[in-house]
Motif scaffolding. Structure first.
Motif, mmCIF file in Angstrom:
data_model
loop_
_atom_site.group_PDB
_atom_site.id
_atom_site.type_symbol
_atom_site.label_atom_id
_atom_site.label_comp_id
_atom_site.label_asym_id
_atom_site.label_seq_id
_atom_site.Cartn_x
_atom_site.Cartn_y
_atom_site.Cartn_z
ATOM 1 N N CYS A 18 3.370 2.414 -8.889
ATOM 2 C CA CYS A 18 3.098 3.798 -8.515
ATOM 3 C C CYS A 18 2.907 3.767 -7.010
ATOM 4 N N TRP A 19 4.011 3.904 -6.297
ATOM 5 C CA TRP A 19 4.028 3.645 -4.860
ATOM 6 C C TRP A 19 4.920 4.649 -4.155
ATOM 7 N N THR A 20 4.446 5.149 -3.027
ATOM 8 C CA THR A 20 5.217 6.015 -2.155
ATOM 9 C C THR A 20 5.276 5.362 -0.792
ATOM 10 N N GLY A 21 6.472 5.336 -0.207
ATOM 11 C CA GLY A 21 6.615 4.735 1.112
ATOM 12 C C GLY A 21 7.868 5.226 1.807
ATOM 13 N N LYS A 79 0.840 -1.195 0.000
ATOM 14 C CA LYS A 79 0.000 0.000 0.000
ATOM 15 C C LYS A 79 0.872 1.241 0.000
ATOM 16 N N SER A 80 0.485 2.218 -0.782
ATOM 17 C CA SER A 80 1.204 3.478 -0.874
ATOM 18 C C SER A 80 0.778 4.412 0.260
ATOM 19 N N LEU A 81 1.691 5.295 0.652
ATOM 20 C CA LEU A 81 1.341 6.336 1.619
ATOM 21 C C LEU A 81 0.323 7.306 1.027
ATOM 22 N N GLU A 82 0.343 7.440 -0.288
ATOM 23 C CA GLU A 82 -0.599 8.314 -0.992
ATOM 24 C C GLU A 82 -1.817 7.482 -1.398
ATOM 25 N N GLN A 83 -2.990 7.849 -0.917
ATOM 26 C CA GLN A 83 -4.195 7.048 -1.151
ATOM 27 C C GLN A 83 -4.584 6.924 -2.614
#
Length: 136
Positions: free
Chosen positions: A63-66, A42-46
């Motif tokens: 497309c993932w932020t963590g 799961k990304s930090l950005e919803q």
């Protein structure tokens, strides 16, 4: 020290590649993220989908932020190396690091089926960059 990063890539996969094969290939990254599979990342950005495989389009989407630590980069490199033979063609993977001082640093990584394919993708990106600079 933890650092926030963003990964972005649309990676075309060979026909017949399964989600399970992709999960096995990127297991160093999944292990680092303490995830059992793509659905667990799961990304930090919803509004970002994370990591997913579109088996109809044969596209592995990142497309993932963590938040990551020191061993993230080696885990990512190992995952991309394992993923290479499953790729249809070589493409760039954008890695953005959000530094503590508010600045960001971008790195361009490549994944592809062969070293030659990766070299050609790097060459293509370099030509695009030089053309853009010369067009100014």
């Amino acid at each position: 020290m933890r650092i926030e990063v963003h990964l972005h890539a649309d990676i075309p996969m060979l026909e017949g590649v399964s989600r399970k094969q992709i999960e096995q290939a990127i297991s160093p990254l999944l292990d680092y993220l303490d995830a059992d599979g793509l659905a667990d990342v799961k990304s930090l950005e919803q509004d970002e989908p994370g990591l997913r495989y579109d088996d109809k389009e044969l596209m592995f989407l990142m497309c993932w932020t963590g938040e990551t630590g020191r061993s993230f980069y080696p885990a990512l490199e190992a995952a991309l190396a394992n993923l290479g033979p499953l790729c249809y063609e070589a493409v760039e993977v954008e890695l953005t690091l959000y530094l503590a001082n508010g600045e960001q640093e971008s790195r361009l990584l490549f994944v592809g089926p062969t070293a030659q394919a990766i070299h050609e993708a790097q060459r293509r990106c370099m030509i695009e960059d030089v053309s853009a600079v010369l067009a100014r």
